[in-house]
Design a protein around this motif. Structure first.
Motif, PDB file in Angstrom:
ATOM      1  N   GLN A  17       0.984  -0.942  -0.152  1.00 12.85           N
ATOM      2  CA  GLN A  17       0.128   0.239  -0.054  1.00 12.85           C
ATOM      3  C   GLN A  17       1.152   1.541   0.034  1.00 12.85           C
ATOM      4  O   GLN A  17       0.387   2.324  -0.806  1.00 12.85           O
ATOM      5  N   SER A  21       0.961   3.774  -2.836  1.00  9.49           N
ATOM      6  CA  SER A  21      -0.075   5.342  -2.266  1.00  9.49           C
ATOM      7  C   SER A  21       0.696   6.275  -2.980  1.00  9.49           C
ATOM      8  O   SER A  21       1.116   7.112  -3.335  1.00  9.49           O
ATOM      9  N   TYR A  31      -4.973   5.784   0.905  1.00  6.56           N
ATOM     10  CA  TYR A  31      -5.497   4.954  -0.066  1.00  6.56           C
ATOM     11  C   TYR A  31      -5.775   3.796   0.800  1.00  6.56           C
ATOM     12  O   TYR A  31      -6.875   3.250   0.388  1.00  6.56           O
ATOM     13  N   ILE A  49      -4.188   6.183  -9.584  1.00  9.50           N
ATOM     14  CA  ILE A  49      -4.118   4.661  -8.981  1.00  9.50           C
ATOM     15  C   ILE A  49      -4.183   3.980  -9.658  1.00  9.50           C
ATOM     16  O   ILE A  49      -3.509   2.705 -10.037  1.00  9.50           O
TER      17      ILE A  49
END
Length: 87
Positions: A17, A21, A31, A49
């Motif tokens: 993640q 991000s 996120y 994204i």
């Protein structure tokens, strides 16, 4: 509703993640909320994204988006690339 499809794509791309991000230039906690279905991204954020994940940004706004549909499209894309290379 959790976006399990988003997590699957991210993990299939071998990204955390934090990495995603950072590349999408959004806050990691934001996120995480998107991935967990607690927040919805703006179209602009969804596009950023999706660009990082190399997928379609409209999946964020498709109610019945399922991993099986994404897998079909990825396989189709892979077949197209293989056919293109052999030509």
């Amino acid at each position: 509703m959790k976006r399990t499809w988003l997590k699957k794509i991210r993990m299939d791309r071998g990204m955390t993640q934090q990495e995603l991000s950072r590349k999408a230039k959004i806050n990691r906690s934001f996120y995480t909320q998107i991935e967990n279905g607690k927040r919805n991204p703006s179209p602009y954020t969804a596009q950023r994204i999706a660009d990082v994940l190399k997928t379609d940004w409209t999946y964020f706004y498709t109610f019945d988006c399922g991993v099986s549909q994404l897998n079909k499209e990825e396989k189709s894309d892979e077949t197209g690339r293989k056919n293109h290379r052999s030509a």
